[in-house]
Design an enzyme around this catalytic site. Structure first.
Site, PDB file in Angstrom:
ATOM      1  N   HIS A 280       0.903  -0.989  -0.135  1.00  0.00           N
ATOM      2  CA  HIS A 280      -0.093   0.114  -0.136  1.00  0.00           C
ATOM      3  C   HIS A 280       0.893   1.234  -0.030  1.00  0.00           C
ATOM      4  O   HIS A 280       2.180   1.314   0.516  1.00  0.00           O
ATOM      5  CB  HIS A 280      -0.653  -0.042   1.312  1.00  0.00           C
ATOM      6  CG  HIS A 280      -1.999  -0.812   0.905  1.00  0.00           C
ATOM      7  ND1 HIS A 280      -3.319  -0.838   1.653  1.00  0.00           N
ATOM      8  CD2 HIS A 280      -2.117  -2.147   0.674  1.00  0.00           C
ATOM      9  CE1 HIS A 280      -3.997  -1.884   1.674  1.00  0.00           C
ATOM     10  NE2 HIS A 280      -3.442  -2.651   0.929  1.00  0.00           N
TER      11      HIS A 280
ATOM     12  N   GLU B  40       0.799   4.060   1.778  1.00  0.00           N
ATOM     13  CA  GLU B  40       1.181   4.474   3.118  1.00  0.00           C
ATOM     14  C   GLU B  40       2.398   3.629   3.709  1.00  0.00           C
ATOM     15  O   GLU B  40       3.431   4.091   4.201  1.00  0.00           O
ATOM     16  CB  GLU B  40       0.075   4.284   4.016  1.00  0.00           C
ATOM     17  CG  GLU B  40      -1.087   4.968   3.902  1.00  0.00           C
ATOM     18  CD  GLU B  40      -2.190   4.533   3.098  1.00  0.00           C
ATOM     19  OE1 GLU B  40      -3.383   4.862   3.252  1.00  0.00           O
ATOM     20  OE2 GLU B  40      -1.907   3.407   2.198  1.00  0.00           O
TER      21      GLU B  40
ATOM     22  N   CYS C  44      -6.734   2.156   5.136  1.00  0.00           N
ATOM     23  CA  CYS C  44      -7.212   1.144   5.675  1.00  0.00           C
ATOM     24  C   CYS C  44      -6.922   0.716   7.441  1.00  0.00           C
ATOM     25  O   CYS C  44      -6.068   1.283   7.588  1.00  0.00           O
ATOM     26  CB  CYS C  44      -6.973  -0.040   4.569  1.00  0.00           C
ATOM     27  SG  CYS C  44      -5.190  -0.574   4.752  1.00  0.00           S
TER      28      CYS C  44
END
Length: 157
Positions: free
Chosen positions: A57, A59, A87
């Site tokens: 992801h 991040e 998430c």
């Protein structure tokens, strides 16, 4: 001292550019930057498809890059800007990295953990990051809508 709205938009535009790069490689368009002072120290884009890795992801990529650049895991003097609400996995990583300020573009009504489905800051975790949502939301949403429309067209063909 908090960055000005102009600076925040500049950082989010950097994240949007990374989201577009992710889209070009067939990944969901999500981009992220981590800022210390006025310097971007971490960049990430969604690479789940490209890397065949569920944890790739934006991040997490940005956190890894910032930690490497600063030589430490504790990013308590940094801010994170991401085009889509984090998430559960990314919210946990943000908390573990001690990032005190998170700004996201588009809410994620299916998996968002900064207010949409769950709010990490209201679960009693300490320290609690300050979270702002909706910065350049329309641009972030437009990227996501275009991407998923394209997928649906491919599936219908």
């Amino acid at each position: 001292m908090k960055p000005s709205r102009e600076q925040q938009e500049r950082y989010m535009r950097e994240a949007l550019a990374l989201a577009r790069a992710a889209q070009e490689t067939g990944d969901v368009p999500v981009g992220c930057v981590i800022v210390r002072g006025e310097e971007i120290v971490g960049r990430g884009q969604n690479r789940r498809e490209a890397a065949s890795d569920a944890t790739a992801h934006a991040e997490l990529e940005a956190i890894r890059m910032a930690s490497q650049a600063l030589g430490r895991w504790n990013l308590s003097d940094c801010a994170l800007y991401v085009t889509l609400e984090p998430c559960p996995m990314c919210a946990g990583a943000i908390w573990n990295a001690r990032i005190p300020f998170v700004c996201f573009g588009a809410p994620d009504p299916r998996a968002g953990c900064c207010g949409s489905v769950l709010h990490l800051g209201l679960e009693g975790f300490v320290p609690e990051p300050e979270i702002w949502g909706g910065l350049l939301e329309e641009e972030s949403l437009a990227l996501l809508r275009d991407f998923f429309r394209g997928l649906r067209k491919k599936e219908d063909s």
